[in-house]
Design a protein around this motif. Sequence first.
Motif, PDB file in Angstrom:
ATOM      1  N   ASP A  50       0.792  -1.231   0.000  1.00  0.00           N
ATOM      2  CA  ASP A  50       0.000   0.000   0.000  1.00  0.00           C
ATOM      3  C   ASP A  50       0.828   1.287   0.000  1.00  0.00           C
TER       4      ASP A  50
ATOM      5  N   SER B 274       2.621   2.590   2.379  1.00  0.00           N
ATOM      6  CA  SER B 274       2.665   3.318   3.646  1.00  0.00           C
ATOM      7  C   SER B 274       4.038   3.189   4.299  1.00  0.00           C
ATOM      8  N   THR B 275       4.420   4.228   5.013  1.00  0.00           N
ATOM      9  CA  THR B 275       5.684   4.236   5.749  1.00  0.00           C
ATOM     10  C   THR B 275       5.454   3.616   7.118  1.00  0.00           C
TER      11      THR B 275
END
Length: 189
Positions: free
Chosen positions: A145, A147-148
């Motif tokens: 996705d 995301s970090t």
Amino acid sequence: MKKILLFLSAVLLALLAPAYARAEAPAVTSKPTMLTMFGGAGIVMGITHEEDVAKLHQAAASFMTYSGCERLGEEIDGPYRNYIADNPIQSEPSAAWLQGLGKAVGADYVTLVWSELSGFKAPGYFHTSVKAINTTTIRIIRTSDGSTLLNAEARRAGKIEAEALQCALAALENAKHVEKENHIIFVKK
């Protein structure tokens, strides 16, 4: 006699059935895969010796083991080089760029070890090496996705050649602490 022969055949088939079932099951790895990418002026200018490069790769492998991830093998070399050639970057890569790289090589997570230099001090009469502040940042991106998941940082001031490796190693250790404090768990997606 037929009943005994039939019984022995049934027992033999019952004993062989688990072996057939195991032979047909595909091998599945439960560990997620992680790609580690190094970059930035601090890495390029400060880590020039083969021994330092080996220590940096060993520390990255130790971080992957700590995180419960597997390192991708040499089979990613072609897709890795192709992605970088098709999507060149001039500065620190974005999360979307890292996500695309992770998808290109088949990694579940991408770890970026990025080292920047600032606050340069020119050599003087008593010291002949350039000094700077080295800031190394660790960023882990989930490929599925974008995301970090983790950000960690370390700073060291001093000679670029002397401090670059130590700063990168400290940043990887800080990443372990951040992972532990925030209860980050890496899972296969």
